[in-house]
Each structure stands twice: as structure tokens, then as C-alpha cells.
Design a protein around this motif. Structure first.
Motif, PDB file in Angstrom:
ATOM      1  N   TYR A  69      -6.306   6.403  -3.049  1.00  0.00           N
ATOM      2  CA  TYR A  69      -5.273   6.985  -3.359  1.00  0.00           C
ATOM      3  C   TYR A  69      -5.553   7.315  -5.320  1.00  0.00           C
ATOM      4  N   ALA A  70      -6.452   6.516  -5.450  1.00  0.00           N
ATOM      5  CA  ALA A  70      -6.636   6.573  -7.787  1.00  0.00           C
ATOM      6  C   ALA A  70      -7.353   8.155  -6.929  1.00  0.00           C
ATOM      7  N   ALA A  71      -8.470   7.903  -6.332  1.00  0.00           N
ATOM      8  CA  ALA A  71      -9.773   8.605  -5.885  1.00  0.00           C
ATOM      9  C   ALA A  71      -9.053  10.072  -5.815  1.00  0.00           C
ATOM     10  N   GLU A  72      -8.225  10.754  -4.869  1.00  0.00           N
ATOM     11  CA  GLU A  72      -7.319  11.922  -4.272  1.00  0.00           C
ATOM     12  C   GLU A  72      -7.033  12.245  -6.407  1.00  0.00           C
ATOM     13  N   GLN A  73      -6.558  11.508  -6.396  1.00  0.00           N
ATOM     14  CA  GLN A  73      -5.315  11.875  -7.843  1.00  0.00           C
ATOM     15  C   GLN A  73      -6.941  12.044  -9.026  1.00  0.00           C
TER      16      GLN A  73
ATOM     17  N   VAL B 280       0.853  -1.488  -0.396  1.00  0.00           N
ATOM     18  CA  VAL B 280      -0.349   0.081   0.002  1.00  0.00           C
ATOM     19  C   VAL B 280       0.692   0.776   0.302  1.00  0.00           C
ATOM     20  N   GLU B 281       1.820   0.886   1.193  1.00  0.00           N
ATOM     21  CA  GLU B 281       3.068   2.606   0.979  1.00  0.00           C
ATOM     22  C   GLU B 281       3.348   2.825  -0.659  1.00  0.00           C
TER      23      GLU B 281
ATOM     24  N   GLY C  20      -9.506  -2.898   4.177  1.00  0.00           N
ATOM     25  CA  GLY C  20      -8.341  -1.884   4.307  1.00  0.00           C
ATOM     26  C   GLY C  20      -7.963  -1.317   3.607  1.00  0.00           C
ATOM     27  N   ASN C  21      -6.687  -2.088   3.120  1.00  0.00           N
ATOM     28  CA  ASN C  21      -5.456  -1.687   2.644  1.00  0.00           C
ATOM     29  C   ASN C  21      -6.482  -1.133   0.852  1.00  0.00           C
ATOM     30  N   ALA C  22      -6.688  -2.745   0.231  1.00  0.00           N
ATOM     31  CA  ALA C  22      -7.315  -2.766  -0.740  1.00  0.00           C
ATOM     32  C   ALA C  22      -8.394  -0.643  -1.173  1.00  0.00           C
TER      33      ALA C  22
END
Length: 187
Positions: free
Chosen positions: A126-130, A68-69, A118-120
Motif C-alpha cells: 500500500y505504501a509503495a503504491e502511494q 490490513v483492510e 503476508g499481511n505486513a
């Protein structure tokens, strides 16, 4: 298990996480993922195995946390001046990175080591933020723009499905077609 405590920047917890993550990355490069063990990672990181078990639960959860990181974007998406170009370039890069051997391994680890999802969910965030950054730019330029969920459903989800289950023929042309279809469709 699997719940990670909040990390204070610069605190002991952050130092332990960084040293353990670095140990995992180094050891994967040196001996391969299949040879990893908690004691091997602990020795490299300078912590006890119980520290790893207490914080991550098991090797799968640790690998998931590292994945995830590694999947976290380091920079905002590039601004190409208009939404079609922004989303197209981003989708092509997303597909390229996620379908690469390291990307596929990180996806596998993120999914396998997080039974509660949770990690998924973090990877999705992350994709949504981008995507949100690109859509906000479009709105600021007064371009019509879909919402984040539409982009996730019509671009990201098909890419992920294809990477995981039908990787052949999944290339930049495929990513461009998804974006074009999304932006052509009525809202």
C-alpha cells in the motif's frame, strides 16, 4: 491456514468478509478488542464460528485481516505540485496515522496475525503504491525522483521503526527531515 481465497466482487465470500469485518469494527468500538471472541464476532456477523475458523484460522488472523483492510489508503496522495511537497505531506500524514492509537493497534494486529508476513507485505505494498503515484507525477513534471525502494528505505522504514520501538520525538519535524535527507542525497 491464513491463506484467503480470491474474493469474487459481490459474491457470497465478499458478503461474508464484509459482514465479519463490520462485526469486528463494531464490537471493538462497543466492548473493546480484549473482549472479542470468535463466537461473539460470528453471532454479530450472522455466520457460524466454523465459517470464521475455516476462512481466517483464528481470532488473531481475523484481526490481522481487518487491520490490513483498515490500513488500505482510500485515496491517492494529494498533489501539491512538486515532489518535495508531495512526499513531505504524505510522510507527515503517514506518520500521524500510523502513530495514532488506532494506527498502532492496526499495525500490531497486522503483524501478529500474519505469521508468514503476508499481511505486513500487503501494508508495505500500500505504501509503495502511494509512493509510486507521487514519483510518477514528479517524473511527468520532469523533476528528479528517487525510486520507490529508496523512499521505502529512507522514509517509511525509519518511521515504522520509530513508531514500533522509539515513538518519543517522532513527529512531523522528524518526517520532514527524512524526506529532506532523501531528496538531498546523491542518487
Amino acid at each position: 491456514m491464513g491463506k484467503k481465497p480470491m474474493v469474487r466482487p459481490g459474491g457470497r465470500s465478499a458478503r461474508v468478509q464484509e459482514s465479519v469485518h463490520a462485526a469486528v469494527r463494531e464490537l471493538v468500538a462497543e466492548v473493546g478488542r480484549e473482549a472479542l471472541t470468535v463466537p461473539l464476532v460470528a453471532a454479530r456477523a450472522g455466520v457460524t464460528p466454523s465459517t470464521i475458523y475455516r476462512r481466517w484460522g483464528d481470532l488473531h488472523e481475523l484481526l490481522s485481516d481487518v487491520a490490513v483492510e483498515r490500513l488500505r489508503p482510500e485515496t491517492p496522495p494529494e498533489d501539491h505540485g512538486e515532489l518535495t511537497a508531495d512526499l513531505t505531506a504524505w510522510a507527515e500524514q503517514f506518520l500521524d496515522e500510523m502513530s495514532s492509537p488506532p494506527g498502532r493497534a492496526y499495525l500490531r494486529d497486522a503483524l501478529l496475525g500474519s505469521p508468514d508476513g503476508g499481511n505486513a507485505g500487503q501494508c508495505s505494498a500500500y505504501a509503495a503504491e502511494q509512493i509510486d503515484v507521487m514519483l510518477a507525477r514528479a517524473v511527468a513534471r520532469e523533476e528528479p525522483a528517487p525510486d520507490v525502494e529508496a523512499v521505502l528505505d529512507r522514509v517509511v522504514a525509519p518511521i515504522m521503526y520509530r513508531i514500533l520501538f522509539r515513538p518519543h520525538g517522532t513527529d512531523a519535524h522528524y518526517a520532514r527531515g527524512l524526506v529532506a535527507s532523501l531528496l538531498r542525497a546523491p542518487a
